[in-house]
Design a protein around this motif. Structure first.
Motif, PDB file in Angstrom:
ATOM      1  N   MET A   1      68.116 -17.496   0.762  1.00 59.29           N
ATOM      2  CA  MET A   1      68.246 -18.566   1.749  1.00 59.29           C
ATOM      3  C   MET A   1      67.156 -18.423   2.803  1.00 59.29           C
ATOM      4  O   MET A   1      66.966 -17.344   3.370  1.00 59.29           O
ATOM      5  CB  MET A   1      69.625 -18.496   2.415  1.00 59.29           C
ATOM      6  N   ASP A   2      66.454 -19.498   3.064  1.00 57.11           N
ATOM      7  CA  ASP A   2      65.429 -19.513   4.098  1.00 57.11           C
ATOM      8  C   ASP A   2      66.087 -19.829   5.435  1.00 57.11           C
ATOM      9  O   ASP A   2      66.634 -20.920   5.630  1.00 57.11           O
ATOM     10  CB  ASP A   2      64.384 -20.572   3.755  1.00 57.11           C
ATOM     11  N   VAL A   3      66.042 -18.868   6.370  1.00 61.31           N
ATOM     12  CA  VAL A   3      66.677 -19.088   7.672  1.00 61.31           C
ATOM     13  C   VAL A   3      65.725 -19.725   8.675  1.00 61.31           C
ATOM     14  O   VAL A   3      66.038 -19.843   9.860  1.00 61.31           O
ATOM     15  CB  VAL A   3      67.262 -17.774   8.247  1.00 61.31           C
ATOM     16  N   GLN A   4      64.559 -20.137   8.217  1.00 58.45           N
ATOM     17  CA  GLN A   4      63.635 -20.961   8.993  1.00 58.45           C
ATOM     18  C   GLN A   4      63.136 -20.266  10.268  1.00 58.45           C
ATOM     19  O   GLN A   4      63.077 -20.864  11.340  1.00 58.45           O
ATOM     20  CB  GLN A   4      64.284 -22.307   9.328  1.00 58.45           C
ATOM     21  N   LEU A   5      62.763 -19.002  10.130  1.00 54.01           N
ATOM     22  CA  LEU A   5      62.211 -18.268  11.271  1.00 54.01           C
ATOM     23  C   LEU A   5      60.695 -18.082  11.164  1.00 54.01           C
ATOM     24  O   LEU A   5      60.089 -17.506  12.081  1.00 54.01           O
ATOM     25  CB  LEU A   5      62.885 -16.904  11.396  1.00 54.01           C
ATOM     26  N   THR A   6      60.096 -18.549  10.092  1.00 53.86           N
ATOM     27  CA  THR A   6      58.649 -18.414   9.953  1.00 53.86           C
ATOM     28  C   THR A   6      57.944 -19.142  11.094  1.00 53.86           C
ATOM     29  O   THR A   6      58.248 -20.304  11.388  1.00 53.86           O
ATOM     30  CB  THR A   6      58.184 -18.989   8.605  1.00 53.86           C
ATOM     31  N   GLY A   7      57.039 -18.431  11.738  1.00 54.07           N
ATOM     32  CA  GLY A   7      56.315 -19.002  12.870  1.00 54.07           C
ATOM     33  C   GLY A   7      56.967 -18.759  14.210  1.00 54.07           C
ATOM     34  O   GLY A   7      56.350 -19.000  15.256  1.00 54.07           O
ATOM     35  N   ARG A   8      58.204 -18.288  14.230  1.00 49.13           N
ATOM     36  CA  ARG A   8      58.871 -17.935  15.483  1.00 49.13           C
ATOM     37  C   ARG A   8      58.482 -16.516  15.891  1.00 49.13           C
ATOM     38  O   ARG A   8      58.247 -15.661  15.042  1.00 49.13           O
ATOM     39  CB  ARG A   8      60.387 -18.029  15.347  1.00 49.13           C
ATOM     40  N   ARG A   9      58.429 -16.270  17.186  1.00 51.23           N
ATOM     41  CA  ARG A   9      58.056 -14.955  17.698  1.00 51.23           C
ATOM     42  C   ARG A   9      59.241 -14.348  18.437  1.00 51.23           C
ATOM     43  O   ARG A   9      59.850 -15.015  19.289  1.00 51.23           O
ATOM     44  CB  ARG A   9      56.857 -15.061  18.630  1.00 51.23           C
ATOM     45  N   ALA A  29      61.287  -9.553   8.088  1.00 53.04           N
ATOM     46  CA  ALA A  29      61.479  -9.865   6.674  1.00 53.04           C
ATOM     47  C   ALA A  29      61.826 -11.335   6.467  1.00 53.04           C
ATOM     48  O   ALA A  29      61.546 -11.906   5.408  1.00 53.04           O
ATOM     49  CB  ALA A  29      62.576  -8.985   6.089  1.00 53.04           C
ATOM     50  N   GLU A  30      62.429 -11.950   7.500  1.00 50.73           N
ATOM     51  CA  GLU A  30      62.791 -13.360   7.413  1.00 50.73           C
ATOM     52  C   GLU A  30      61.688 -14.278   7.923  1.00 50.73           C
ATOM     53  O   GLU A  30      61.894 -15.484   8.084  1.00 50.73           O
ATOM     54  CB  GLU A  30      64.093 -13.613   8.188  1.00 50.73           C
ATOM     55  N   GLY A  31      60.519 -13.718   8.205  1.00 54.74           N
ATOM     56  CA  GLY A  31      59.366 -14.541   8.530  1.00 54.74           C
ATOM     57  C   GLY A  31      58.955 -14.592   9.976  1.00 54.74           C
ATOM     58  O   GLY A  31      57.919 -15.184  10.304  1.00 54.74           O
ATOM     59  N   ALA A  32      59.736 -14.001  10.870  1.00 57.26           N
ATOM     60  CA  ALA A  32      59.382 -14.039  12.287  1.00 57.26           C
ATOM     61  C   ALA A  32      58.252 -13.064  12.598  1.00 57.26           C
ATOM     62  O   ALA A  32      58.105 -12.029  11.937  1.00 57.26           O
ATOM     63  CB  ALA A  32      60.598 -13.698  13.137  1.00 57.26           C
ATOM     64  N   ASP A  33      57.459 -13.406  13.598  1.00 58.57           N
ATOM     65  CA  ASP A  33      56.512 -12.451  14.177  1.00 58.57           C
ATOM     66  C   ASP A  33      57.297 -11.624  15.186  1.00 58.57           C
ATOM     67  O   ASP A  33      57.897 -12.182  16.114  1.00 58.57           O
ATOM     68  CB  ASP A  33      55.374 -13.184  14.899  1.00 58.57           C
ATOM     69  N   VAL A  34      57.290 -10.311  15.024  1.00 59.16           N
ATOM     70  CA  VAL A  34      58.159  -9.451  15.820  1.00 59.16           C
ATOM     71  C   VAL A  34      57.343  -8.602  16.786  1.00 59.16           C
ATOM     72  O   VAL A  34      56.294  -8.063  16.414  1.00 59.16           O
ATOM     73  CB  VAL A  34      59.011  -8.538  14.905  1.00 59.16           C
ATOM     74  N   ILE A  86      62.308 -15.930  20.769  1.00 59.10           N
ATOM     75  CA  ILE A  86      63.577 -15.218  20.597  1.00 59.10           C
ATOM     76  C   ILE A  86      63.521 -13.922  21.402  1.00 59.10           C
ATOM     77  O   ILE A  86      62.601 -13.122  21.234  1.00 59.10           O
ATOM     78  CB  ILE A  86      63.820 -14.883  19.109  1.00 59.10           C
ATOM     79  N   LEU A  87      64.493 -13.736  22.271  1.00 56.88           N
ATOM     80  CA  LEU A  87      64.612 -12.502  23.041  1.00 56.88           C
ATOM     81  C   LEU A  87      65.917 -11.813  22.659  1.00 56.88           C
ATOM     82  O   LEU A  87      67.000 -12.385  22.808  1.00 56.88           O
ATOM     83  CB  LEU A  87      64.616 -12.795  24.543  1.00 56.88           C
ATOM     84  N   VAL A  88      65.803 -10.593  22.149  1.00 57.42           N
ATOM     85  CA  VAL A  88      66.978  -9.787  21.816  1.00 57.42           C
ATOM     86  C   VAL A  88      67.032  -8.626  22.797  1.00 57.42           C
ATOM     87  O   VAL A  88      66.223  -7.697  22.721  1.00 57.42           O
ATOM     88  CB  VAL A  88      66.923  -9.268  20.367  1.00 57.42           C
ATOM     89  N   ASN A  89      67.975  -8.693  23.728  1.00 55.05           N
ATOM     90  CA  ASN A  89      68.149  -7.619  24.706  1.00 55.05           C
ATOM     91  C   ASN A  89      69.048  -6.539  24.113  1.00 55.05           C
ATOM     92  O   ASN A  89      70.278  -6.595  24.201  1.00 55.05           O
ATOM     93  CB  ASN A  89      68.753  -8.166  26.005  1.00 55.05           C
ATOM     94  N   ASN A  90      68.400  -5.567  23.487  1.00 56.69           N
ATOM     95  CA  ASN A  90      69.110  -4.476  22.821  1.00 56.69           C
ATOM     96  C   ASN A  90      68.986  -3.156  23.575  1.00 56.69           C
ATOM     97  O   ASN A  90      69.878  -2.315  23.515  1.00 56.69           O
ATOM     98  CB  ASN A  90      68.552  -4.304  21.404  1.00 56.69           C
ATOM     99  N   ALA A 243      69.616 -16.255  15.832  1.00 61.22           N
ATOM    100  CA  ALA A 243      68.232 -16.587  16.168  1.00 61.22           C
ATOM    101  C   ALA A 243      67.727 -17.799  15.396  1.00 61.22           C
ATOM    102  O   ALA A 243      66.714 -18.398  15.781  1.00 61.22           O
ATOM    103  CB  ALA A 243      67.327 -15.389  15.886  1.00 61.22           C
ATOM    104  N   SER A 244      68.416 -18.178  14.350  1.00 59.53           N
ATOM    105  CA  SER A 244      67.916 -19.216  13.451  1.00 59.53           C
ATOM    106  C   SER A 244      68.325 -20.609  13.913  1.00 59.53           C
ATOM    107  O   SER A 244      69.251 -20.785  14.710  1.00 59.53           O
ATOM    108  CB  SER A 244      68.467 -18.970  12.042  1.00 59.53           C
ATOM    109  N   PRO A 245      67.675 -21.631  13.367  1.00 59.07           N
ATOM    110  CA  PRO A 245      68.088 -23.007  13.655  1.00 59.07           C
ATOM    111  C   PRO A 245      69.503 -23.327  13.188  1.00 59.07           C
ATOM    112  O   PRO A 245      70.118 -24.274  13.686  1.00 59.07           O
ATOM    113  CB  PRO A 245      67.055 -23.843  12.876  1.00 59.07           C
ATOM    114  N   PHE A 246      70.036 -22.555  12.240  1.00 62.11           N
ATOM    115  CA  PHE A 246      71.388 -22.797  11.761  1.00 62.11           C
ATOM    116  C   PHE A 246      72.450 -22.528  12.831  1.00 62.11           C
ATOM    117  O   PHE A 246      73.592 -22.952  12.685  1.00 62.11           O
ATOM    118  CB  PHE A 246      71.665 -21.939  10.518  1.00 62.11           C
ATOM    119  N   ALA A 247      72.081 -21.815  13.888  1.00 64.00           N
ATOM    120  CA  ALA A 247      73.016 -21.514  14.971  1.00 64.00           C
ATOM    121  C   ALA A 247      72.758 -22.388  16.196  1.00 64.00           C
ATOM    122  O   ALA A 247      73.150 -22.037  17.307  1.00 64.00           O
ATOM    123  CB  ALA A 247      72.918 -20.039  15.360  1.00 64.00           C
ATOM    124  N   ALA A 248      72.134 -23.537  16.007  1.00 59.16           N
ATOM    125  CA  ALA A 248      71.806 -24.406  17.141  1.00 59.16           C
ATOM    126  C   ALA A 248      73.041 -24.897  17.877  1.00 59.16           C
ATOM    127  O   ALA A 248      72.965 -25.236  19.068  1.00 59.16           O
ATOM    128  CB  ALA A 248      70.975 -25.595  16.658  1.00 59.16           C
TER     129      ALA A 248
END
Length: 266
Positions: A1-9, A29-34, A86-90, A243-248
């Motif tokens: 399944m493509d979670v559509q994160l390619t091109g997202r940072r 792995a899902e295409g995001a720039d990390v 995308i900001l992940v405060n971990n 983080a994905s568009p599926f959680a809009a």
């Protein structure tokens, strides 16, 4: 399944090990720039190199988020490669101090590390997300935010603050295209947790093999409905979803990934 994160940072704080590393790896792995963040350059670089070797895109951000200057430096490094979507405060710290051991100074330091550090990044990056009309802010919280133990009260309270600020931020961002949510792990089998279980197993007579130790600990120490503890990748998967568009349509929510440790009807 493509979670559509390619091109997202994505900037994942505290991602040189543990949950943060697993999250950075899966986002890549899902295409995001990390952007991999930490204070130890060698450890951060090792994670970045591993992501790149696997075909992902990753950059380094070094800095201590407990100061304004440190946060400025991290943000500058993160933005050098493009806008952060995308900001992940971990990033954070914890210990096992009791009420008697957790002095007011320890409370203050823990709050600075676990709460204010994330606020610094929110205030620096979220206005830019709002301007672009798209963004994701994800706090790593925990079940202790709503069902605290007697020990580590200062840590429990910082988790509650993370949960609370995420909902407040979601209200602030209403209609902006930027969402704010929490992933709340249960006990996750990081290297530190594995070492702790092995250390305390003899006193509890949990057995010799790690499989026995984990099974007993997940029944007697921190009970859950699955009978084992979580893996870092299971937390990472929850972050990737949010983080994905599926959680809009998800904002101001807490996604519990704890094997049923925290039980509720709402």
């Amino acid at each position: 399944m493509d979670v559509q994160l390619t091109g997202r940072r994505a900037l994942v704080t505290g991602s040189s090990a543990g949950l943060g590393e697993a999250t950075a790896r899966m986002l890549a792995a899902e295409g995001a720039d990390v952007v991999v963040h930490g204070r130890d350059e060698a450890r951060v670089t090792a994670v970045v190199d591993a992501i790149r070797t696997s075909g992902g895109r990753a950059d380094v951000a070094i800095g201590d988020l407990v100061t304004d200057d440190g946060a400025d430096a991290v943000v500058a490094q993160a933005l050098a490669g493009g806008p952060v979507d995308i900001l992940v405060n971990n990033a954070g710290s914890y210990d096992y101090l009791s009420w008697a051991e957790a002095t007011p100074a320890v409370w203050a330091t823990t709050y600075e590390v676990n709460v204010i550090s994330g606020v610094r990044l929110i205030q620096r990056l979220v206005p830019l997300m709002r301007e672009r009309g798209w963004g994701r802010v994800i706090q790593i919280g925990g079940g202790l935010a709503i069902q605290p133990m007697a020990v580590q009260p200062h840590y429990n309270a910082t988790l509650a603050a993370r949960h609370n600020l995420a909902v407040s931020l979601a209200r602030e961002l209403a209609g902006s295209g930027v969402t704010s949510n929490v992933v709340a792990p249960g006990v996750i089998l990081t290297d530190a947790v594995r070492d702790l279980l092995v250390d305390i197993a003899p006193a509890h007579e949990w057995g010799e093999s790690f499989e026995e130790i984990e099974r007993h600990a997940a029944t007697e120490w921190v009970p859950n409905d699955v009978g084992r503890f979580g893996r870092p990748e299971e937390i990472a998967a929850a972050v990737v979803y949010l983080a994905s568009p599926f959680a809009a349509y998800v904002s101001g929510a807490t996604l519990r990934v704890d094997g049923g440790t925290i039980r509720s009807v709402h």
